[in-house]
Scaffold this motif. Structure first.
Motif, PDB file in Angstrom:
ATOM      1  N   ILE A 186      35.436  63.261  26.160  1.00 48.20           N
ATOM      2  CA  ILE A 186      36.590  62.390  26.355  1.00 48.20           C
ATOM      3  C   ILE A 186      37.846  63.199  26.035  1.00 48.20           C
ATOM      4  CG2 ILE A 186      37.655  60.169  25.738  1.00 48.20           C
ATOM      5  CD1 ILE A 186      34.742  59.850  26.656  1.00 48.20           C
ATOM      6  N   ASP A 187      38.717  63.344  27.021  1.00 50.60           N
ATOM      7  CA  ASP A 187      40.009  64.012  26.798  1.00 50.60           C
ATOM      8  C   ASP A 187      40.990  62.933  26.347  1.00 50.60           C
ATOM      9  OD1 ASP A 187      42.442  65.290  26.945  1.00 50.60           O
ATOM     10  OD2 ASP A 187      41.931  66.420  28.753  1.00 50.60           O
ATOM     11  N   LEU A 188      41.374  62.999  25.068  1.00 52.46           N
ATOM     12  CA  LEU A 188      42.184  61.918  24.480  1.00 52.46           C
ATOM     13  C   LEU A 188      43.622  61.918  24.993  1.00 52.46           C
ATOM     14  CD1 LEU A 188      40.883  62.693  20.899  1.00 52.46           C
ATOM     15  CD2 LEU A 188      40.375  60.571  22.135  1.00 52.46           C
ATOM     16  N   ARG A 189      44.059  63.042  25.597  1.00 49.18           N
ATOM     17  CA  ARG A 189      45.475  63.216  25.902  1.00 49.18           C
ATOM     18  C   ARG A 189      46.019  62.206  26.896  1.00 49.18           C
ATOM     19  NH1 ARG A 189      45.197  69.634  26.916  1.00 49.18           N
ATOM     20  NH2 ARG A 189      43.512  68.863  28.229  1.00 49.18           N
ATOM     21  N   SER A 190      45.128  61.682  27.788  1.00 47.35           N
ATOM     22  CA  SER A 190      45.620  60.737  28.798  1.00 47.35           C
ATOM     23  C   SER A 190      46.096  59.439  28.148  1.00 47.35           C
ATOM     24  CB  SER A 190      44.515  60.429  29.818  1.00 47.35           C
ATOM     25  OG  SER A 190      43.402  59.907  29.135  1.00 47.35           O
ATOM     26  N   MET A 244      28.734  54.087  29.420  1.00 49.11           N
ATOM     27  CA  MET A 244      29.745  54.471  28.426  1.00 49.11           C
ATOM     28  C   MET A 244      30.927  55.169  29.104  1.00 49.11           C
ATOM     29  SD  MET A 244      29.131  56.569  24.920  1.00 49.11           S
ATOM     30  CE  MET A 244      28.425  55.232  24.007  1.00 49.11           C
ATOM     31  N   ALA A 245      30.619  56.080  30.043  1.00 46.94           N
ATOM     32  CA  ALA A 245      31.705  56.780  30.763  1.00 46.94           C
ATOM     33  C   ALA A 245      32.555  55.764  31.521  1.00 46.94           C
ATOM     34  CB  ALA A 245      31.106  57.814  31.707  1.00 46.94           C
ATOM     35  N   GLU A 246      31.873  54.825  32.179  1.00 49.67           N
ATOM     36  CA  GLU A 246      32.591  53.786  32.949  1.00 49.67           C
ATOM     37  C   GLU A 246      33.522  52.986  32.019  1.00 49.67           C
ATOM     38  OE1 GLU A 246      29.708  51.356  35.168  1.00 49.67           O
ATOM     39  OE2 GLU A 246      31.015  49.653  34.678  1.00 49.67           O
ATOM     40  N   CYS A 247      33.017  52.603  30.848  1.00 46.84           N
ATOM     41  CA  CYS A 247      33.825  51.805  29.900  1.00 46.84           C
ATOM     42  C   CYS A 247      35.020  52.596  29.392  1.00 46.84           C
ATOM     43  CB  CYS A 247      32.987  51.335  28.710  1.00 46.84           C
ATOM     44  SG  CYS A 247      31.714  50.169  29.159  1.00 46.84           S
ATOM     45  N   PHE A 248      34.812  53.874  29.066  1.00 39.94           N
ATOM     46  CA  PHE A 248      35.942  54.686  28.588  1.00 39.94           C
ATOM     47  C   PHE A 248      37.004  54.800  29.691  1.00 39.94           C
ATOM     48  CE2 PHE A 248      33.305  56.481  25.040  1.00 39.94           C
ATOM     49  CZ  PHE A 248      34.237  56.286  24.027  1.00 39.94           C
ATOM     50  N   ILE A 249      36.542  55.032  30.919  1.00 35.76           N
ATOM     51  CA  ILE A 249      37.503  55.180  32.030  1.00 35.76           C
ATOM     52  C   ILE A 249      38.272  53.869  32.225  1.00 35.76           C
ATOM     53  CG2 ILE A 249      37.685  55.531  34.544  1.00 35.76           C
ATOM     54  CD1 ILE A 249      35.255  57.543  34.171  1.00 35.76           C
ATOM     55  N   GLU A 250      37.542  52.736  32.199  1.00 34.03           N
ATOM     56  CA  GLU A 250      38.215  51.434  32.359  1.00 34.03           C
ATOM     57  C   GLU A 250      39.239  51.177  31.249  1.00 34.03           C
ATOM     58  OE1 GLU A 250      35.142  48.491  32.611  1.00 34.03           O
ATOM     59  OE2 GLU A 250      34.679  49.042  34.686  1.00 34.03           O
ATOM     60  N   SER A 251      38.982  51.748  30.053  1.00 34.65           N
ATOM     61  CA  SER A 251      39.922  51.551  28.940  1.00 34.65           C
ATOM     62  C   SER A 251      41.059  52.565  28.954  1.00 34.65           C
ATOM     63  CB  SER A 251      39.195  51.660  27.596  1.00 34.65           C
ATOM     64  OG  SER A 251      38.095  50.822  27.569  1.00 34.65           O
ATOM     65  N   VAL A 255      37.648  60.951  31.229  1.00 34.66           N
ATOM     66  CA  VAL A 255      36.343  61.551  30.968  1.00 34.66           C
ATOM     67  C   VAL A 255      36.284  62.824  31.809  1.00 34.66           C
ATOM     68  CG1 VAL A 255      33.843  61.242  31.199  1.00 34.66           C
ATOM     69  CG2 VAL A 255      35.275  59.321  30.481  1.00 34.66           C
ATOM     70  N   VAL A 256      36.063  63.977  31.157  1.00 33.75           N
ATOM     71  CA  VAL A 256      36.085  65.258  31.878  1.00 33.75           C
ATOM     72  C   VAL A 256      35.051  65.223  33.010  1.00 33.75           C
ATOM     73  CG1 VAL A 256      35.678  67.760  31.675  1.00 33.75           C
ATOM     74  CG2 VAL A 256      36.912  66.531  29.869  1.00 33.75           C
ATOM     75  N   SER A 257      35.466  65.640  34.186  1.00 35.73           N
ATOM     76  CA  SER A 257      34.682  65.642  35.434  1.00 35.73           C
ATOM     77  C   SER A 257      34.504  64.225  35.996  1.00 35.73           C
ATOM     78  CB  SER A 257      33.308  66.334  35.293  1.00 35.73           C
ATOM     79  OG  SER A 257      32.321  65.426  34.835  1.00 35.73           O
ATOM     80  N   GLY A 258      35.112  63.236  35.374  1.00 32.29           N
ATOM     81  CA  GLY A 258      35.106  61.881  35.937  1.00 32.29           C
ATOM     82  C   GLY A 258      33.854  61.069  35.681  1.00 32.29           C
ATOM     83  N   GLY A 259      32.947  61.566  34.844  1.00 34.86           N
ATOM     84  CA  GLY A 259      31.744  60.773  34.552  1.00 34.86           C
ATOM     85  C   GLY A 259      30.651  61.657  33.989  1.00 34.86           C
ATOM     86  N   THR A 260      29.419  61.226  34.128  1.00 34.80           N
ATOM     87  CA  THR A 260      28.307  62.025  33.594  1.00 34.80           C
ATOM     88  C   THR A 260      27.047  61.856  34.432  1.00 34.80           C
ATOM     89  OG1 THR A 260      26.916  62.429  31.651  1.00 34.80           O
ATOM     90  CG2 THR A 260      27.683  60.172  31.935  1.00 34.80           C
ATOM     91  N   ASP A 261      26.280  62.953  34.528  1.00 36.09           N
ATOM     92  CA  ASP A 261      24.946  62.893  35.147  1.00 36.09           C
ATOM     93  C   ASP A 261      23.875  62.829  34.068  1.00 36.09           C
ATOM     94  OD1 ASP A 261      26.077  63.337  37.661  1.00 36.09           O
ATOM     95  OD2 ASP A 261      25.871  65.524  37.490  1.00 36.09           O
TER      96      ASP A 261
END
Ligand SMILES: Cc1ncc(COP(=O)(O)O)c(C=O)c1O
Length: 426
Positions: free
Chosen positions: A327-331, A304-311, A315-321
């Motif tokens: 999700i920071d919408l401002r970008s 999910m993090a990968e998909c949000f970043i690709e779109s 994503v705060v901290s660049g992903g998730t463990d």
């Protein structure tokens, strides 16, 4: 007695809402039939103040067995030596620890609420900020991860009695060893509140807070997929450093302080029906099928993090463990608030919650972010392929947020998708 149709109709309405929608609230899950059954059992009729074998009421022989099983399973899950399964919620578990460890007015460190911490970690509207003196550590602005240097500097300056690890909205693992070194340097008790990632901890997908933390608290209803409730565990008891004594003059151990902080400190009679349900959920969490489930929760969250970043989202901290992300919408959409996203997605049967992002320019009522997580949809059987679709649904709506026909068409796709995924897996 006449059936209360009004309430049962509403319960059915909520059942259908859960069935038709995509649940992305990171702190929610769907319990199994047997977890639900234990919660709705006759154990709710029983008063059982005290602990197994030491009750203030007669007739506790059966609930004693139930609670003992819950305690044993909780210990097995966490590799702990002691557990109290009575806290009615995560907030109650934290209140009991604070009462056991601190006196009113004492200082403790917790993660700032706007950086992902929980209300009970020192918010001024919560008992933790009203009764005690919280000092907040934060995330680093450059990468959105915990600022352990700041934590150490604050600990040396403030000499807190307790340091709290853990968060409601933080997608990275914790360095408990570093935190213990900081705690030891200033003589503080280290507590981890693992309410969110507990399921990933007990299955060894994330760092174990033990042996570093003196005390661990959790909720039982998030990744652990049990009934709504709290739990406190300790691995290795020790005498309380402040010399608090029993009426017979012996120095109390930490677990004695914790037991009496739960009852009679902050609670009355335990909810034995919920404790039975916790025992069932803990039993499930010890199975291989739960291990497979929670691994898929982590895989789905990473996807999910990968998909949000690709779109194009940040994503705060660049992903998730773990199981969740912010999700920071401002970008991508600087003018859209988290509140607007939460309110619009729900029209398409997608549930998320608005959330402050670190260094947010908006208030907690508006926010610039949303928090999403995969525990609930993974319980329904969703895998990576559907995660791609879910992020597409969200992006489709946010890209055309005022268009009712886009919302209606996504809602249809959401309902069609979820037809294939039952709520109860057992
Ligand atoms: C980290 C953390 N601690 C404690 C709690 C409180 O749990 P409850 O809502 O059961 O009181 C939560 C709930 O979201 C949480 O995220």
């Amino acid at each position: 007695m006449k059936r209360d149709k009004t309430i049962f109709d509403l319960i059915e309405k909520e059942h259908l809402r859960q069935l038709h929608g995509i649940e992305l609230i990171a702190s929610e899950n769907f319990v199994s039939d047997q977890v639900l059954e234990a919660m709705g059992s006759c154990l709710t009729n029983k008063y059982a103040e005290g602990l197994p074998g030491k009750r203030y009421y007669g007739g506790c022989q059966v609930v004693d067995e139930v609670e003992t099983l819950a305690i044993e399973r909780a210990k097995e899950m966490f590799g702990a030596t002691w557990a109290n399964v009575q806290p009615h919620s995560g907030a109650q578990a934290n209140a009991a620890v604070m009462m056991a460890v601190m006196d009113a007015g004492d200082t403790f460190l917790g993660l700032d609420l706007s950086h992902g911490g929980h209300l009970t970690h020192g918010s001024f509207v919560n008992y933790s900020g009203i009764l005690y003196k919280p000092v907040a550590y934060k995330l680093k602005e450059e990468d959105g991860t915990i600022d352990y240097d700041m934590m150490e500097a604050l600990a040396k300056k403030e000499r807190p009695k307790m340091i709290v690890a853990g968060a409601s909205a933080y997608s990275r693992d914790w360095d408990y060893a570093r935190m213990r070194a900081i705690a030891d340097e200033v003589g503080a008790i280290l507590m981890a509140d693992v309410a969110h990632p507990a399921g990933l901890i007990v299955t060894k997908l994330l760092n174990n807070p033990f042996p570093h933390c003196h005390i661990v608290t959790t909720t039982t209803h998030k990744t652990l997929r049990g009934p709504r409730g709290g739990l406190i565990v300790v691995a290795g008891d020790f005498e309380n450093p402040w010399g608090r004594k029993t009426p017979k003059g012996q120095v109390k151990t930490m677990t004695q302080l914790l037991d009496s902080a739960v009852f009679p400190g902050i609670q009355g009679g335990p909810l034995e029906h919920v404790i039975a349900s916790k025992a069932v959920a803990f039993g499930e969490a010890l199975t291989d099928s739960y291990k497979e489930y929670i691994k898929q929760v982590q895989v789905n969250a990473a996807k999910m993090a990968e998909c949000f970043i690709e779109s194009g989202y940040h994503v705060v901290s660049g992903g998730t463990d773990n199981h969740s992300m912010l999700i920071d919408l401002r970008s991508k959409f600087p003018d859209i608030t988290g509140k607007q996203v939460e309110n619009t997605l729900v029209l398409a049967d997608i549930t998320v919650n608005k959330n402050m992002v670190p260094f947010d320019s908006r208030s907690p009522f508006q926010t610039s972010g949303i928090r999403v997580g995969t525990p609930a949809i993974t319980t329904r059987g969703v895998k990576e392929g559907q995660i791609v679709k879910i992020v597409e649904f969200i992006d489709e709506i946010l890209s055309d947020i005022d268009n009712d026909s886009t919302i209606a068409s996504v809602k249809k796709k959401v309902n069609d998708l979820m037809k294939d995924y039952p709520i109860f897996a057992y």
